[in-house]
Design a protein around this motif. Structure first.
Motif, mmCIF file in Angstrom:
data_model
loop_
_atom_site.group_PDB
_atom_site.id
_atom_site.type_symbol
_atom_site.label_atom_id
_atom_site.label_comp_id
_atom_site.label_asym_id
_atom_site.label_seq_id
_atom_site.Cartn_x
_atom_site.Cartn_y
_atom_site.Cartn_z
ATOM 1 N N VAL A 165 27.566 24.140 34.007
ATOM 2 C CA VAL A 165 28.264 25.421 33.821
ATOM 3 C C VAL A 165 27.730 26.479 34.799
ATOM 4 O O VAL A 165 26.521 26.572 35.028
ATOM 5 N N LYS A 166 28.640 27.264 35.369
ATOM 6 C CA LYS A 166 28.256 28.208 36.424
ATOM 7 C C LYS A 166 29.288 29.314 36.526
ATOM 8 O O LYS A 166 30.451 29.131 36.150
ATOM 9 N N SER A 167 28.886 30.453 37.073
ATOM 10 C CA SER A 167 29.825 31.545 37.329
ATOM 11 C C SER A 167 29.263 32.415 38.444
ATOM 12 O O SER A 167 28.072 32.355 38.745
ATOM 13 N N VAL A 168 30.133 33.200 39.041
ATOM 14 C CA VAL A 168 29.680 34.162 40.046
ATOM 15 C C VAL A 168 30.681 35.311 40.096
ATOM 16 O O VAL A 168 31.891 35.100 39.975
ATOM 17 N N ILE A 169 30.143 36.519 40.202
ATOM 18 C CA ILE A 169 31.002 37.698 40.386
ATOM 19 C C ILE A 169 31.419 37.723 41.854
ATOM 20 O O ILE A 169 30.560 37.715 42.743
ATOM 21 N N THR A 170 32.737 37.729 42.085
ATOM 22 C CA THR A 170 33.220 37.730 43.468
ATOM 23 C C THR A 170 33.492 39.150 43.980
ATOM 24 O O THR A 170 33.561 39.389 45.176
ATOM 25 N N ARG A 171 33.647 40.103 43.029
ATOM 26 C CA ARG A 171 34.009 41.478 43.393
ATOM 27 C C ARG A 171 33.497 42.423 42.323
ATOM 28 O O ARG A 171 33.902 42.252 41.165
ATOM 29 N N PRO A 172 32.602 43.345 42.624
ATOM 30 C CA PRO A 172 31.997 43.555 43.940
ATOM 31 C C PRO A 172 30.922 42.501 44.200
ATOM 32 O O PRO A 172 30.318 41.979 43.269
ATOM 33 N N SER A 173 30.686 42.209 45.470
ATOM 34 C CA SER A 173 29.653 41.231 45.826
ATOM 35 C C SER A 173 29.041 41.605 47.171
ATOM 36 O O SER A 173 29.503 42.536 47.839
ATOM 37 N N GLN A 174 28.011 40.847 47.559
ATOM 38 C CA GLN A 174 27.203 41.147 48.743
ATOM 39 C C GLN A 174 28.070 41.523 49.963
ATOM 40 O O GLN A 174 29.072 40.859 50.215
ATOM 41 N N GLY A 175 27.655 42.573 50.654
ATOM 42 C CA GLY A 175 28.347 42.985 51.871
ATOM 43 C C GLY A 175 29.429 44.015 51.625
ATOM 44 O O GLY A 175 29.889 44.670 52.548
ATOM 45 N N GLN A 176 29.847 44.156 50.351
ATOM 46 C CA GLN A 176 30.853 45.166 50.036
ATOM 47 C C GLN A 176 30.140 46.478 49.702
ATOM 48 O O GLN A 176 28.949 46.487 49.414
ATOM 49 N N THR A 177 30.876 47.581 49.754
ATOM 50 C CA THR A 177 30.310 48.888 49.429
ATOM 51 C C THR A 177 31.243 49.607 48.468
ATOM 52 O O THR A 177 32.453 49.681 48.715
ATOM 53 N N LEU A 178 30.694 50.121 47.382
ATOM 54 C CA LEU A 178 31.484 50.933 46.455
ATOM 55 C C LEU A 178 31.590 52.315 47.092
ATOM 56 O O LEU A 178 30.582 52.947 47.388
ATOM 57 N N MET A 214 25.529 41.042 36.940
ATOM 58 C CA MET A 214 25.388 39.578 36.863
ATOM 59 C C MET A 214 26.298 39.020 35.795
ATOM 60 O O MET A 214 26.696 39.735 34.870
ATOM 61 N N SER A 215 26.673 37.741 35.950
ATOM 62 C CA SER A 215 27.534 37.092 34.957
ATOM 63 C C SER A 215 26.834 35.837 34.438
ATOM 64 O O SER A 215 26.050 35.206 35.158
ATOM 65 N N ARG A 216 27.119 35.526 33.177
ATOM 66 C CA ARG A 216 26.490 34.361 32.515
ATOM 67 C C ARG A 216 27.587 33.602 31.775
ATOM 68 O O ARG A 216 28.193 34.124 30.840
ATOM 69 N N ALA A 217 27.852 32.374 32.216
ATOM 70 C CA ALA A 217 28.946 31.586 31.640
ATOM 71 C C ALA A 217 28.448 30.630 30.564
ATOM 72 O O ALA A 217 27.325 30.118 30.631
ATOM 73 N N HIS A 218 29.313 30.412 29.549
ATOM 74 C CA HIS A 218 29.069 29.430 28.481
ATOM 75 C C HIS A 218 30.233 28.439 28.525
ATOM 76 O O HIS A 218 31.380 28.849 28.684
ATOM 77 N N ALA A 258 26.702 24.758 26.520
ATOM 78 C CA ALA A 258 25.755 24.974 27.623
ATOM 79 C C ALA A 258 25.904 26.388 28.186
ATOM 80 O O ALA A 258 27.016 26.923 28.239
ATOM 81 N N VAL A 259 24.781 26.989 28.584
ATOM 82 C CA VAL A 259 24.752 28.352 29.111
ATOM 83 C C VAL A 259 24.079 28.334 30.480
ATOM 84 O O VAL A 259 23.107 27.603 30.699
#
Ligand SMILES: Nc1nc2c(c(=O)[nH]1)N[C@H]1C(S)=C(S)[C@@H](COP(=O)(O)O)O[C@H]1N2
Ligand SMILES: [Mo]
Length: 436
Positions: free
Chosen positions: A312-325, A388-392, A397-398
């Protein structure tokens, strides 16, 4: 617009610029927009709004000259020429066909990866195979050896399923001692998700007739790497597909044209491309690709072999590294979650360095062994923080923290990394990759 009032209360000040002029759109209709100065005092000042409004009122050149001619195969907008896979060739010109290209996850949305941006992993280049000349052979512990032309394979009943493929080396940069400053896609883009269509492997194995001792199979590709892996028959008879189509069109050469083995949820490497041979065996063959490679070194120096489902896995795609708010205020946090063991049950997101967690909305359809899109509305207060994101998943499984993942494996291990990805945001809104 009519005078009927819209019975929906806006949840926040519009992020759009305000227009206070008459808009000469369709000649037969007059459109008049007037809105309150809801944005007064925010970063979008009256001057900027005024300029944009003038632009919005102009008749663009595209309305006064005919567009370009029709085309036989569609392409992305010309100005999106940087919407590309990132390329890594670890051996450079010594072996230009070996390496990976990575899906630019931060540029995409939804759950489906377009074919031209599906990640690639080749051990020795992309073979140029003519479908008319290709054969797929089933032999070994079977009642009869069978050789399928692609023409024959295309006559069988077909099945379709949406699922992800993830290289077990995905996110290997995050196993390094220091966090690498690379985009979400360069860090985590060895995962893609498409609709695959083809023939159920079970059907063909039943035609060949399995001998009683049959318990595994060996799948071999027709590329210069002769990539080959052992697969338990239980998986082959469960949900394996000989994939011929990808998002509706014949699979791309990069993905294994004319036919690849698809093992939903299992490590990318086992999804053998340019499939030429399935040898039914009693036990695993212990090929080069499952002994010297694709094993996981543990802290005590022993190695785990045959880690099949991707965890099990996850990732935040937006906002993410290299972007600027650009300014404090509203942002939608969005990302992808997946598990090779089942469905995504839940994705929690923290916007305060992991102190508190909120359940994100999972976008339908939430499918077994497919990427699941998640979304969470967020107001950034302009302070430095961490997202950060946390997937179940449906097995309970976490996703672990990086330190927990690291403690299981030897420092040299880069495979099967599924730890939580943390993005730090500084007070100027810049996003970077950090470890807890
Ligand atoms: N014949 C063959 N099959 C192969 C490979 C290869 O190099 N040759 N690479 C494997 C690896 S390591 C992965 S992660 C997946 C990648 O599939 P994709 O390139 O379609 O994304 O294909 C697998 N199948
Ligand atoms: Mo891989």
């Amino acid at each position: 617009m009519s005078n009927k009032s819209v019975p929906v209360k806006p949840v926040r000040a519009p992020l759009a610029e305000l227009i206070e002029q008459e808009i000469p759109s369709a000649p037969q209709r007059r459109v008049f927009l007037k809105q309150s100065a809801a944005l007064a005092g925010t970063a979008v000042g009256a001057g900027m709004a005024g300029q944009a409004a003038a632009g919005a009122l102009e008749i663009p050149a595209s309305m006064t000259t005919p567009g370009r001619p029709l085309g036989a195969y569609g392409q992305p907008a010309a100005e999106l020429d940087k919407l590309q896979r990132g390329i890594l060739k670890p051996y450079g010109d010594l072996a230009p066909g070996a390496g990976v290209t990575m899906t630019p996850l931060e540029e995409l949305d939804g759950m489906i990866t377009p074919n031209g941006l599906h990640f690639e992993r080749h051990h020795n280049g992309i073979p140029d195979i003519k479908a008319a000349e290709h054969r797929l052979v089933i032999h070994g512990l079977v009642e009869r050896n069978l050789s399928f032309s692609m023409e024959a394979l295309l006559r069988y009943p077909r099945v379709s399923r949406i699922c992800f493929i993830e290289c077990s080396g995905n996110s290997f940069f995050n196993t390094f001692a220091e966090p690498m400053q690379m985009s979400c896609g360069m860090l985590n883009g060895l995962v893609s998700c498409t609709e695959w269509t083809g023939v159920s492997l079970r059907l063909l194995l039943e035609e060949a007739g399995l001998k009683p001792e049959a318990n595994w199979l060996l799948a071999e590709g027709a590329d210069a790497a002769g990539m080959s892996r052992s697969v338990p028959l239980a998986k082959a008879l469960d949900d394996a597909i000989l994939a011929l189509f990808q998002n509706g069109e014949p699979i791309r050469p990069e993905q294994g044209y004319p036919v690849r083995l698809l093992l939903p949820g299992w490590e990318g490497n086992m999804n053998v491309k340019w499939l030429r041979r399935l040898k039914i065996t009693q036990g695993p063959t212990h090929t080069r690709d499952e002994t010297s490679k694709y094993t996981d070194m543990l802290t005590d120096g022993s190695a785990e072999q045959f880690t099949f489902p991707m965890a099990v896995k996850s990732v935040i795609t937006r906002p993410s590294q290299g972007q600027t708010l650009s300014a404090p205020g509203f942002y939608e946090i969005s990302g992808i979650a997946w598990s090779g063991e089942g469905k995504i049950d839940r994705v929690e997101v923290s916007t305060d360095n992991g102190a508190t967690w909120t359940d994100a909305t999972l976008v339908e359809p939430v499918l077994d062994k497919a990427l699941t899109r998640f979304r969470l509305p967020w107001e950034w207060d302009g302070q430095a923080t961490q997202l950060m994101s946390r997937a179940h998943d449906s097995t309970g499984a976490v996703q672990p923290l990086r330190a927990a993942w690291k403690s299981r494996y030897h420092a040299v291990n880069i495979h099967h990394y599924n730890a939580i990805q943390i993005w730090a945001i500084n007070a100027t809104g810049e996003v970077s990759n950090v470890y807890a």
